[in-house]
Structure formats: C-alpha cells, structure tokens
Write an enzyme that holds these catalytic residues in place. Structure first.
Site, PDB file in Angstrom:
ATOM      1  N   GLY A  13      -3.618  -6.208  10.863  1.00  0.00           N
ATOM      2  CA  GLY A  13      -4.119  -5.271   9.862  1.00  0.00           C
ATOM      3  C   GLY A  13      -4.588  -5.983   8.610  1.00  0.00           C
ATOM      4  O   GLY A  13      -5.769  -6.325   8.453  1.00  0.00           O
ATOM      5  N   ASN A  70       0.840  -1.203   0.000  1.00  0.00           N
ATOM      6  CA  ASN A  70       0.000   0.000   0.000  1.00  0.00           C
ATOM      7  C   ASN A  70       0.863   1.237   0.000  1.00  0.00           C
ATOM      8  O   ASN A  70       1.963   1.257   0.558  1.00  0.00           O
ATOM      9  CB  ASN A  70      -0.973  -0.002   1.196  1.00  0.00           C
ATOM     10  CG  ASN A  70      -0.390   0.683   2.419  1.00  0.00           C
ATOM     11  OD1 ASN A  70      -0.417   1.914   2.519  1.00  0.00           O
ATOM     12  ND2 ASN A  70       0.151  -0.114   3.342  1.00  0.00           N
ATOM     13  N   CYS A 105       6.077   5.204   8.942  1.00  0.00           N
ATOM     14  CA  CYS A 105       5.365   5.080   7.660  1.00  0.00           C
ATOM     15  C   CYS A 105       6.359   5.257   6.515  1.00  0.00           C
ATOM     16  O   CYS A 105       7.085   6.253   6.463  1.00  0.00           O
ATOM     17  CB  CYS A 105       4.257   6.128   7.555  1.00  0.00           C
ATOM     18  SG  CYS A 105       3.381   6.012   5.983  1.00  0.00           S
TER      19      CYS A 105
HETATM   20  C1  LIG Z   1      -3.987  -0.104   3.796  1.00  0.00           C
HETATM   21  C2  LIG Z   1      -3.071   0.085   4.947  1.00  0.00           C
HETATM   22  C3  LIG Z   1      -3.054   1.298   5.638  1.00  0.00           C
HETATM   23  C4  LIG Z   1      -2.182   1.494   6.714  1.00  0.00           C
HETATM   24  N1  LIG Z   1      -2.207   2.678   7.390  1.00  0.00           N
HETATM   25  C5  LIG Z   1      -1.409   2.848   8.484  1.00  0.00           C
HETATM   26  C6  LIG Z   1      -1.472   4.039   9.249  1.00  0.00           C
HETATM   27  O1  LIG Z   1      -2.256   4.943   8.993  1.00  0.00           O
HETATM   28  N2  LIG Z   1      -0.634   4.143  10.322  1.00  0.00           N
HETATM   29  C7  LIG Z   1       0.235   3.143  10.678  1.00  0.00           C
HETATM   30  O2  LIG Z   1       0.966   3.284  11.665  1.00  0.00           O
HETATM   31  N3  LIG Z   1       0.300   1.994   9.972  1.00  0.00           N
HETATM   32  C8  LIG Z   1      -0.504   1.835   8.897  1.00  0.00           C
HETATM   33  N4  LIG Z   1      -0.445   0.667   8.179  1.00  0.00           N
HETATM   34  C9  LIG Z   1       0.501  -0.386   8.607  1.00  0.00           C
HETATM   35  C10 LIG Z   1      -0.198  -1.387   9.518  1.00  0.00           C
HETATM   36  O3  LIG Z   1      -0.726  -0.761  10.661  1.00  0.00           O
HETATM   37  C11 LIG Z   1       0.758  -2.503   9.950  1.00  0.00           C
HETATM   38  O4  LIG Z   1       1.839  -1.931  10.667  1.00  0.00           O
HETATM   39  C12 LIG Z   1       1.332  -3.261   8.777  1.00  0.00           C
HETATM   40  O5  LIG Z   1       0.378  -3.390   7.742  1.00  0.00           O
HETATM   41  C13 LIG Z   1       1.825  -4.653   9.182  1.00  0.00           C
HETATM   42  O6  LIG Z   1       0.799  -5.395   9.802  1.00  0.00           O
HETATM   43  P1  LIG Z   1      -0.157  -6.410   8.980  1.00  0.00           P
HETATM   44  O7  LIG Z   1       0.735  -7.328   8.204  1.00  0.00           O
HETATM   45  O8  LIG Z   1      -0.980  -7.107  10.033  1.00  0.00           O
HETATM   46  O9  LIG Z   1      -1.005  -5.555   8.084  1.00  0.00           O
HETATM   47  C14 LIG Z   1      -1.304   0.446   7.112  1.00  0.00           C
HETATM   48  C15 LIG Z   1      -1.325  -0.769   6.417  1.00  0.00           C
HETATM   49  C16 LIG Z   1      -2.187  -0.969   5.350  1.00  0.00           C
HETATM   50  C17 LIG Z   1      -2.177  -2.290   4.624  1.00  0.00           C
END
Ligand SMILES: Cc1cc2nc3c(=O)[nH]c(=O)nc-3n(C[C@H](O)[C@H](O)[C@H](O)COP(=O)(O)O)c2cc1C
Length: 265
Positions: A227, A28, A91
């Site tokens: 997430g 993303n 980020c």
């Molecule tokens: C579509 C999307 C939007 C995200 N937006 C944020 C965000 O606004 N702030 C943040 O700290 N992490 C954001 N993340 C990262 C997730 O919080 C997480 O750290 C990362 O995706 C790894 O975890 P996961 O594999 O369970 O998704 C986002 C991830 C995705 C896929």
C-alpha cells in the site's frame, strides 16, 4: 488488486487533515471514505474493469454490522468482476465495525461462517494487529472456513504539531503504515503461519522492496499486499516482482511454494 474498502452507504470519511508523514511511514485516518455500494457497482467497478482487464480484482468489504457485511457480499457476488472478498475487520479509524469487530473472536467467527454460506467467491479476512491474540482471531476465522487470512492492517498511532500544540490529524488518532510497521506485521504473519501452516496467508504491512516481500514468504505467506510504498514510489510493484525472480534464480527456487515458510520450520 484489492479495491478501497466499500461500505453499504456512502461515507464522507473523517475530518481533515487525514494523513501525515512519520519516520519510515505515514499515519492515516481516512475513516473508510467511499462512494457507497450502489455507486461502487454502477461506476467504480465497471471503470476499474475496463481500464484493468487482466487484473484479479478483490473487493474489500467494510460493514458496521454482520447484516451489512452480508448485504455487501450478496450484492457483489453476481458481479463477475470480483474474484474474492477481503473482510476488513481491522480498520482502526471507525467508531463501529473495523477493528472492534476483528478483536472479538466470537463476532469474527460468526461473520466468516455466515459469509461462507452466501459467498460465491473465496473469503479472505484481514486481521487486526491491535489485539493481544491475533493468532486466536486467525484460528477462529480458519475454523469458520476463511479461505485466507491477511496479516495485518495499520497500527493505531498519532502525531502532535508542537507549534499548534494540537494533534496533527483531525481525528486525533490514525493508523500507522509503511516500513515502520514491517517487523511487527511480519511477526504476526509468522506466528499465524506457525499455528496454522495449512491456512493460505497474505502478508501486509511495510513492504517497500523485494527483500521485505521475500521475508513475508519465508515467514509462510503465499502473497503480499503493498500500500503505502506505492504513494512514494509507484513502481514499487515492478521492483518487487523483478527482485523476486532474481532472488529465486540466485537461490535455485523454482516456485514460491519451494521457499514459503522456510524460516518458520
Ligand atoms: C491512505 C490509506 C488508506 C487505507 N484504506 C484502507 C481500506 O480502505 N481498507 C483496508 O482494509 N485497509 C486500508 N488501508 C490499510 C492498508 O491496506 C494496509 O493494510 C496498511 O497500510 C499496511 O500496509 P502498507 O504498509 O503496505 O501500507 C489503508 C492505508 C492507507 C495508508
């Protein structure tokens, strides 16, 4: 529940397309799109609190500068709804702030020290996997008074469309998430726990089933964040919860604390 990161001013986010699928995950480049702090306080927070009265709500703060982080925390401190702040200094999809902040130990230390002076709620720091020394960053955050560290955020990545002969994402690069990053995030969580066994640690990255949540706990985490998996299977959280209680019963553990960090000893 960690709410989507909020910034001082509204952010439109990056040029679309902003998401694509990959093997075992997704990339993303949302670019922290959000309505900005004023609308977040006036509309998003009350709506969330009304529809989720029992949820423990954590605000993720995205500042481009130290002053912006402090502004966000000051404005949100009195809300009552927010039970902790998670500082998003990881980020990969923004030009300022984000992981540029989080890869800099001095900037991270100063941010946490200043936040701790003004915050009425616990301060969590979400560290980036995109540094050669994630343990160093976690260490300065802990020394500065962070109440917990979240390990970790997405890993910078890209995909190319071979028919258009162009990058798929409008922003060219994005952040890889989902099961593809689980082993890498787990390693960082494990290393941070080994170095800082007293520091409350939250595992994040790639959890799509209970077995992976257990691995984060065995590495030393007290909690996990989920997430990407919820896009594919919204009932992932319920499955993880059930797996955890079945696992604990089978293994004879009476609390998370009894097996937290066992693999790191
Ligand atoms: C579509 C999307 C939007 C995200 N937006 C944020 C965000 O606004 N702030 C943040 O700290 N992490 C954001 N993340 C990262 C997730 O919080 C997480 O750290 C990362 O995706 C790894 O975890 P996961 O594999 O369970 O998704 C986002 C991830 C995705 C896929």
């Amino acid at each position: 529940v960690i709410l989507k990161s909020v910034s001082k001013n509204p952010r439109p986010g990056n040029v679309p397309p902003r998401c694509c699928e990959t093997d075992s995950g997704m990339i993303n480049s949302i670019g922290l799109a959000n309505v900005g702090l004023d609308k977040f306080i006036a509309e998003k927070l009350p709506a969330f609190a009304a529809s989720n009265p029992d949820a423990v709500c954590i605000a993720s703060l995205a500042g481009e500068t130290l002053d912006e982080f402090l502004y966000l925390a000051e404005k949100l401190s009195g809300s009552g709804t927010i039970k902790a702040f998670e500082l998003n200094i990881s980020c990969p999809n923004v030009a300022k702030g984000g992981m540029h902040f989080g890869a800099d130990c001095n900037a991270s230390r100063q941010l946490v020290e200043e936040m701790k002076k003004i915050s009425s709620v616990p301060v969590w720091v979400k560290v980036t996997p995109s540094t050669t020394d994630p343990v160093g960053v976690a260490t300065v955050c802990a020394e500065a008074g962070a109440d917990a560290v979240v390990a970790t955020n997405t890993i910078p990545a890209m995909k190319i469309d071979i028919t258009r002969c162009r990058p798929v994402l409008g922003n060219t690069f994005g952040g890889l998430s989902g099961p593809a990053i689980f082993p890498a995030s787990l390693r960082i969580a494990y290393m941070i726990h080994r170095a800082l066994p007293e520091l409350p640690l939250v595992g994040c990255g790639g959890v799509d089933c209970g077995e992976k949540a257990v691995q984060y706990i065995l590495a030393g985490c007290s909690a996990v964040e989920i997430g990407t998996a919820t896009f594919r299977r919204p009932d992932t959280l319920a499955e993880v919860k059930q797996f955890l209680s079945d696992y604990m019963e089978k293994m004879g553990f009476n609390s998370i604390e009894e097996f937290r960090g066992l693999a790191a000893r």
